[in-house]
Design a protein around this motif. Structure first.
Motif, short mmCIF file in Angstrom:
data_model
loop_
_atom_site.label_atom_id
_atom_site.label_comp_id
_atom_site.label_asym_id
_atom_site.label_seq_id
_atom_site.Cartn_x
_atom_site.Cartn_y
_atom_site.Cartn_z
N LEU A 133 2.54 -1.68 28.77
CA LEU A 133 3.51 -2.69 29.13
C LEU A 133 5.05 -1.91 29.40
O LEU A 133 5.87 -2.18 30.39
N LEU A 134 5.11 -0.90 28.67
CA LEU A 134 6.32 0.01 28.78
C LEU A 134 6.31 0.64 30.23
O LEU A 134 7.43 0.99 30.82
N PHE A 135 5.18 1.16 30.38
CA PHE A 135 5.10 1.82 31.84
C PHE A 135 5.11 1.02 32.97
O PHE A 135 5.77 1.42 34.19
N LEU A 136 4.75 -0.34 32.72
CA LEU A 136 4.82 -1.25 33.93
C LEU A 136 5.99 -1.99 34.03
O LEU A 136 5.97 -2.67 34.93
N SER A 137 6.90 -2.07 32.90
CA SER A 137 7.99 -2.90 32.93
C SER A 137 8.74 -2.77 34.17
O SER A 137 9.08 -3.79 34.82
#
Length: 273
Positions: free
Chosen positions: A51-55
């Motif tokens: 989620l952090l990488f794709l946010s």
């Protein structure tokens, strides 16, 4: 038992270690649930990392769609005004200039025509042209008038500015060729006395000829000095220096006028001199 494969994380080994011990103790429960806790922790950490990488990607997509909607909503209609017609300002024709009356009267001169009928008007007589000039019609002269010149006027070629001939002529195509004071022998004598053999050429034992070209101006001075074939070791620079210090030449003449002339000579550098 010692030769068998031991799984330290298995529940069987855990029961053997805590045999006849209080299994309600915290260490037994922690070790028994460590595998499931590790899997849960890895799953949660992996989910948060994804989620952090794709946010940033998700945020940019959301902003892009919203900006596209705003752009579509703020479309405006621009009305272009028609170009006004170009108004041409026509310059009125100049007023007709009435020439002043000539001092000498004009007598109508008719071209003789051979016809078979009687001429209505008598031709102009020689006596009529003594005090008048022929013209297309009769005009009475004015004693206080001006002398009218109908032909072209000008200062004539005598007062025209002389055009200087800046062309550079070849030495062999002239009517009178340029010359050094005393002749070409005196020029080479000047070179032999003025040339200083460069030290670099002496140390390298360099000897030979430097081919140079220059332009003899209309005042006899040498300009445009150029080395056409080099020898090196300071000999080229020495040849240019000597030519710049050369006395003035007698300029060449073409069509009775002094002209610029190109001249080519070799300058020898020899240690035997």
């Amino acid at each position: 038992m010692l030769g068998s494969k031991i799984d330290l994380f298995g529940n069987e080994w855990l029961d053997v270690v805590f045999d006849q011990k209080n299994k309600n103790y915290g260490a037994y429960m922690l070790r028994r649930q460590s595998s499931s806790d590790t899997v849960k922790a890895l799953f949660i950490a992996g989910t948060l990392f994804i989620l952090l990488f794709l946010s940033p990607k998700i945020i940019s997509l959301i902003k892009g769609s919203s900006s596209l909607d705003e752009h579509q909503e703020t479309t405006r209609v621009v009305t272009v005004q028609a170009i006004p017609p170009v108004v041409e300002h026509k310059t009125p024709p100049p007023a007709a200039v009435v020439p002043p009356r000539a001092k000498v009267p004009n007598v109508k001169f008719t071209t003789p025509i051979v016809v078979d009928r009687e001429v209505e008007t008598d031709p102009v007589q020689i006596k009529d042209l003594v005090n008048a000039t022929p013209g297309q019609k009769n005009i009475v002269g004015d004693p206080d008038g001006q002398v009218v010149v109908t032909g072209p006027t000008g200062d004539g070629p005598a007062k025209q500015a002389a055009v200087e001939d800046t062309k550079v002529y070849e030495f062999v195509t002239l009517e009178v060729q340029p010359a050094f004071p005393g002749g070409i022998a005196q020029f080479y004598a000047y070179l032999s006395k003025a040339i200083r053999f460069p030290e670099a050429a002496q140390e390298a034992n360099v000897q030979g000829k430097v081919f140079v070209s220059f332009i003899i101006e209309t005042d006899g001075k040498l300009t445009g000095i150029k080395v056409e074939r080099k020898l090196g070791y300071g000999t080229d620079e020495e040849a240019i220096r000597v030519l710049k210090a050369s006395p003035a030449w007698t300029p060449g003449i073409q069509n009775g006028r002094k002209v610029r002339v190109k001249y080519n000579i070799p300058i020898s550098f020899s240690l035997g001199q």
